[in-house]
Design a protein around this motif. Structure first.
Motif, PDB file in Angstrom:
ATOM      1  N   TYR A  48     -29.421 -57.447  71.970  1.00 17.61           N
ATOM      2  CA  TYR A  48     -28.967 -56.444  70.998  1.00 17.61           C
ATOM      3  C   TYR A  48     -27.821 -56.933  70.124  1.00 17.61           C
ATOM      4  O   TYR A  48     -27.089 -56.147  69.537  1.00 17.61           O
ATOM      5  N   THR A  50     -24.969 -58.631  70.528  1.00 16.96           N
ATOM      6  CA  THR A  50     -23.558 -58.787  70.899  1.00 16.96           C
ATOM      7  C   THR A  50     -23.190 -60.267  70.987  1.00 16.96           C
ATOM      8  O   THR A  50     -22.065 -60.660  70.670  1.00 16.96           O
ATOM      9  N   SER A  69     -29.475 -56.232  64.232  1.00 18.94           N
ATOM     10  CA  SER A  69     -29.061 -55.579  65.486  1.00 18.94           C
ATOM     11  C   SER A  69     -28.998 -54.058  65.342  1.00 18.94           C
ATOM     12  O   SER A  69     -29.254 -53.338  66.303  1.00 18.94           O
ATOM     13  N   ARG A  70     -28.677 -53.556  64.149  1.00 20.22           N
ATOM     14  CA  ARG A  70     -28.588 -52.109  63.967  1.00 20.22           C
ATOM     15  C   ARG A  70     -29.949 -51.450  64.174  1.00 20.22           C
ATOM     16  O   ARG A  70     -30.044 -50.395  64.823  1.00 20.22           O
ATOM     17  N   LYS A  73     -30.560 -51.509  68.014  1.00 22.26           N
ATOM     18  CA  LYS A  73     -29.711 -50.592  68.783  1.00 22.26           C
ATOM     19  C   LYS A  73     -30.125 -49.137  68.609  1.00 22.26           C
ATOM     20  O   LYS A  73     -29.919 -48.325  69.514  1.00 22.26           O
ATOM     21  N   SER A  74     -30.713 -48.796  67.471  1.00 25.24           N
ATOM     22  CA  SER A  74     -31.135 -47.415  67.239  1.00 25.24           C
ATOM     23  C   SER A  74     -32.318 -47.015  68.116  1.00 25.24           C
ATOM     24  O   SER A  74     -32.629 -45.837  68.249  1.00 25.24           O
ATOM     25  N   ILE A 102     -24.040 -42.398  67.812  1.00 22.76           N
ATOM     26  CA  ILE A 102     -25.396 -42.930  67.627  1.00 22.76           C
ATOM     27  C   ILE A 102     -26.227 -42.114  66.637  1.00 22.76           C
ATOM     28  O   ILE A 102     -27.394 -42.428  66.401  1.00 22.76           O
TER      29      ILE A 102
END
Length: 303
Positions: A48, A50, A69-70, A73-74, A102
């Motif tokens: 994800y 990081t 990554s956005r 992550k969603s 979120i």
């Protein structure tokens, strides 16, 4: 769901992940096992965004976590190793803040939180301060937090470490329910029995590479078939002398005891009766035996 090809991550001269290939399929519960430093957390963090990979390919939902990554992550939820809850706020306040973070619509937040608190047997603690919760309750609340975004992929990073058996079994039941309802799950754990109970398929990582892959049952059959007798450490000299004249036994010694594996149960009982050595326990081989064979290490949580 997740595809890694020749995936690498180095920190200076240390190769935390050293060219691994693996695939997590939609709808399965996939396990990542291995000793500390094997690359499990590094892999999770790369999925994800990081941690950025050093080389190779990695996609999650078809997206590249290095620059998308956005979008990833969603669609995922993470039960992190650390609870990271605000101790000065209530359960409800913590979850409302995370909902806002979120992007859960304000009109849906309270209902979603209440439903998940009920699901994790925490509804009666809705207005309690975090600092008043037990360790097991905090861990269940981290599950609630991970589920608030209705994730397609749920990452469980050592979710039950330090919990008593009752809470651990409760969480296993919830993970099974989520899995049966179609959620894809990636699990890292130090508990071999947890992986056996929950995972459809798993890999054992060792020194940044994949040491073995398959279903728990297939890995046991391929790498450590048979039965295991666990003997008292005081019997070590006698056992070593006996097995030195035979190739029929697989022997492992560590601080917890002496482990003698044979192909059949009758071989193990014969060893006991022929030599007067009383085992503390006799059991079928399990994933722990596979782990010890492939890594040569004890699975120490705090090492």
């Amino acid at each position: 769901m997740i595809i890694a090809k020749n995936l690498k991550k180095s920190f200076g001269d240390f190769h935390a992940v050293n060219g691994i290939d693996l695939e997590v399929k939609k709808g399965e519960c996939f396990g990542l096992l291995g000793p500390n430093g094997a690359g499990k957390s590094t892999f999770i963090n790369m999925t994800y965004g990081t941690v950025r990979r050093t080389g190779g390919e990695l996609t999650v939902f078809g997206f590249d976590p290095n620059n998308q990554s956005r979008e990833i992550k969603s669609r995922l939820g993470v039960v992190t190793q650390d609870n990271a809850l605000d101790e000065s706020l209530t359960v409800l306040e913590n979850m409302q803040i995370y909902c806002a973070f979120i992007g859960v619509p304000k009109s849906e937040r309270t209902k979603r939180i209440d439903e998940l608190l009920e699901y994790m047997n925490l509804a009666h603690k809705r207005d309690a301060l975090i600092q008043t919760l037990s360790g097991g309750m905090k861990r269940r609340l981290v599950f609630v937090r991970a589920l608030l975004g209705k994730p397609e992929l749920l990452i469980l990073d050592e979710p039950t470490t330090g919990l008593d058996p009752a809470v651990r079994h409760l969480l296993w039941g919830k993970v099974r329910e989520l899995h049966q309802n179609g959620t894809t799950i990636v699990l890292t754990t130090h508990y071999m029995h947890e992986a056996e109970v929950l995972c459809d398929r798993l890999v054992i990582l060792n020194q940044g590479t994949v040491a073995a892959e398959g279903s728990p049952q297939k890995m046991i059959l391929d790498h450590a078939p048979g039965y295991v007798g666990i003997f008292n450490l005081n019997d070590v000299d006698k056992i070593k002398k006996i097995i030195s004249t035979s190739d029929s036994y697989i022997f492992h010694e560590d601080a917890s005891g002496l482990y003698l594996r044979t192909q059949t149960l009758s071989d193990l009982t014969a060893f006991h009766s022929d030599h007067g050595l009383l085992p503390l326990q006799i059991r079928p081989s399990n994933l722990e035996d596979v782990f010890l064979k492939l890594t040569g290490k004890e699975l120490a949580i705090d090492a």
